[in-house]
Scaffold this motif. Sequence first.
Motif, short mmCIF file in Angstrom:
data_model
loop_
_atom_site.label_atom_id
_atom_site.label_comp_id
_atom_site.label_asym_id
_atom_site.label_seq_id
_atom_site.Cartn_x
_atom_site.Cartn_y
_atom_site.Cartn_z
N GLN A 1 0.83 -1.21 0.00
CA GLN A 1 0.00 0.00 0.00
C GLN A 1 0.87 1.26 0.00
OE1 GLN A 1 -3.80 0.36 -0.09
NE2 GLN A 1 -2.55 1.96 -1.03
N GLY A 2 1.90 1.30 0.83
CA GLY A 2 2.77 2.47 0.87
C GLY A 2 3.52 2.69 -0.44
N TYR A 3 4.00 1.59 -1.04
CA TYR A 3 4.70 1.72 -2.32
C TYR A 3 3.74 2.22 -3.41
CZ TYR A 3 9.25 -0.24 -1.06
OH TYR A 3 10.52 -0.42 -0.52
N ALA A 4 2.50 1.77 -3.38
CA ALA A 4 1.52 2.22 -4.37
C ALA A 4 1.25 3.71 -4.20
CB ALA A 4 0.22 1.41 -4.23
N ASN B 1 -7.60 -3.65 -0.65
CA ASN B 1 -7.69 -3.00 0.65
C ASN B 1 -9.08 -2.37 0.78
OD1 ASN B 1 -6.85 -2.08 3.13
ND2 ASN B 1 -5.16 -0.83 2.37
N THR B 2 -9.61 -2.41 1.99
CA THR B 2 -10.88 -1.76 2.29
C THR B 2 -10.59 -0.79 3.42
OG1 THR B 2 -12.04 -3.79 1.74
CG2 THR B 2 -13.31 -2.11 2.88
N VAL B 3 -10.63 0.52 3.13
CA VAL B 3 -10.19 1.48 4.13
C VAL B 3 -11.30 2.47 4.47
CG1 VAL B 3 -7.84 1.31 3.22
CG2 VAL B 3 -9.27 3.27 2.59
N HIS B 4 -11.10 3.14 5.59
CA HIS B 4 -11.96 4.23 6.05
C HIS B 4 -11.06 5.45 6.21
CE1 HIS B 4 -14.73 0.92 7.04
NE2 HIS B 4 -13.63 0.33 7.49
N LEU B 5 -11.49 6.57 5.66
CA LEU B 5 -10.69 7.79 5.80
C LEU B 5 -11.29 8.59 6.95
CD1 LEU B 5 -8.33 9.40 4.59
CD2 LEU B 5 -9.99 10.62 3.17
N VAL B 6 -10.54 8.65 8.06
CA VAL B 6 -11.04 9.29 9.28
C VAL B 6 -10.39 10.68 9.39
CG1 VAL B 6 -11.17 9.10 11.79
CG2 VAL B 6 -11.25 7.02 10.37
N SER B 7 -11.23 11.71 9.48
CA SER B 7 -10.71 13.07 9.70
C SER B 7 -11.54 13.71 10.81
CB SER B 7 -10.81 13.89 8.42
OG SER B 7 -12.17 14.17 8.16
N ALA C 1 -8.42 -2.15 -5.33
CA ALA C 1 -7.02 -2.55 -5.47
C ALA C 1 -6.16 -1.53 -4.71
CB ALA C 1 -6.62 -2.60 -6.93
N LYS C 2 -5.03 -1.96 -4.16
CA LYS C 2 -4.19 -1.03 -3.40
C LYS C 2 -3.75 0.15 -4.28
CE LYS C 2 -2.90 -4.05 0.39
NZ LYS C 2 -1.90 -4.85 1.13
N GLY C 3 -3.56 -0.08 -5.57
CA GLY C 3 -3.23 1.01 -6.50
C GLY C 3 -4.35 2.03 -6.59
N GLU C 4 -5.60 1.54 -6.55
CA GLU C 4 -6.76 2.46 -6.61
C GLU C 4 -6.89 3.26 -5.31
OE1 GLU C 4 -9.70 -0.11 -9.54
OE2 GLU C 4 -9.50 -0.73 -7.45
N VAL C 5 -6.65 2.61 -4.18
CA VAL C 5 -6.64 3.34 -2.90
C VAL C 5 -5.60 4.46 -2.97
CG1 VAL C 5 -6.08 3.17 -0.44
CG2 VAL C 5 -7.47 1.39 -1.52
N VAL D 1 -4.15 10.19 -3.22
CA VAL D 1 -3.34 11.26 -3.80
C VAL D 1 -4.25 12.35 -4.35
CG1 VAL D 1 -1.81 11.77 -5.76
CG2 VAL D 1 -1.23 9.93 -4.15
N GLU D 2 -5.36 11.98 -4.98
CA GLU D 2 -6.31 12.99 -5.48
C GLU D 2 -6.85 13.83 -4.32
OE1 GLU D 2 -7.95 10.33 -9.27
OE2 GLU D 2 -9.24 10.65 -7.51
#
Lengths: 238, 238
Positions: A50-53, A200-206, A217-221, A226-227
């Motif tokens: 994930q970090g490399y992506a 990966n299935t993630v939650h963006l917490v702010s 896909a980790k590349g899509e995450v 980045v966007e």
Amino acid sequence: EIARAAAALLRKVKGPVGPLAGRKVLITAGPTHEPIDPVRYIANRSSGKQGYAIAAAAAAAGAEVTLVSGPVSLADPDGVTVVRVESAREMLTAVEAALPADVAIMAAAVADWRMAEDAAQKIKKDGSGKPPTLQFAENPDILATLGHHAALRPRLLVGFAAETQNVLDNAASKLTRKNADWIVANDVSPATGIMGGDRNTVHLVSRDGVEDWPDLAKGEVATRLVERIAFALGARDA
Amino acid sequence: EIARAAAALLRKVKGPVGPLAGRKVLITAGPTHEPIDPVRYIANRSSGKQGYAIAAAAAAAGAEVTLVSGPVSLADPDGVTVVRVESAREMLTAVEAALPADVAIMAAAVADWRMAEDAAQKIKKDGSGKPPTLQFAENPDILATLGHHAALRPRLLVGFAAETQNVLDNAASKLTRKNADWIVANDVSPATGIMGGDRNTVHLVSRDGVEDWPDLAKGEVATRLVERIAFALGARDA
């Protein structure tokens, strides 16, 4: 083909192009290894994918990217400066050396603990049948160090929270304690296949709340993140 | 080219040829990983290269080879049955399932200790600043289990001793305690570059004494060891 050549030429003449052009982005990835003795260590199942992506996506978006990586078996992403480290303490040193940065994305799975003293020689069974006692010490908290950095806190600081239970509660608490802007939280229970896997299935917490992202896909995450970063930096500039 | 085709045809018609034809050889290789919780584990720096090279050399010598391998990033050697395991206990189970064998070469760097209980959920910092206490338990001793096996002790049992000090004393003591026939001993101090590297400097310790081998590629160590095994089995048959 012609378009790509033109874009490459343009980058040469005008410098990087893209939504993160001119931004310095610092990323950590992978596990840390904490030595027990010359042959043994404590590790975790982070693959670094994930970090490399994210590093690759940030570079593709025109950023100047430094990737501080624990021990992984992944090739360096194109156009990224890679600094390889082993332990949490080495990772902190490399991260601090890479400051200042506009954005820091701390995706590495840093060990919370190391040995209080790592043995100079291989620890042997002593014949008593009793295992050795290992004394642990808490590792430096890299995310919190950046979050509370007096002079060089990145403008946008993103942490990761890999949990096996209470995922969102742990992430919200981490956001506050470590003074991060966002936490990317995920459930890494073995049944999910996320650690070491390609999705990966993630939650963006702010501070504004929680956004649930779909299974990607980790590349899509990485691309989405980045966007979002480019958008947030643009909004802060305005 | 013609000679190779002829040899392949001969093997098809007559079965395996070579100095170990008709012999069952059991080999272990690589590290073991001992889980601490769902995301963390204790590992060691064994790459598996030496064990894999021995498996390849034994197969090339005509043996029927089973390779029980811990987690490594190496491809399966040609003509070898590979059983992949993670922990020492899984390795012991796979080794016992592969018996009987004429020869067993225990090249894996098996963890001496595992967690007394591995946690079902990721262990969290509890806010006290105090690290958790981990209770260790001794792992089963795979070499000693085979050495003292009442019914199924392999006719030739070879152990490995990777040490960082007192290499030969430790190897001689291991030979006796574990009832092995030979111990392949080496100094794996980080400065030697042996763990993870492509070369090895070993000592072959038996009841007859110690033989110092020169610095060799791991493939050359494997070939020599397989030649010695074929010779020893032939001598025992005679």
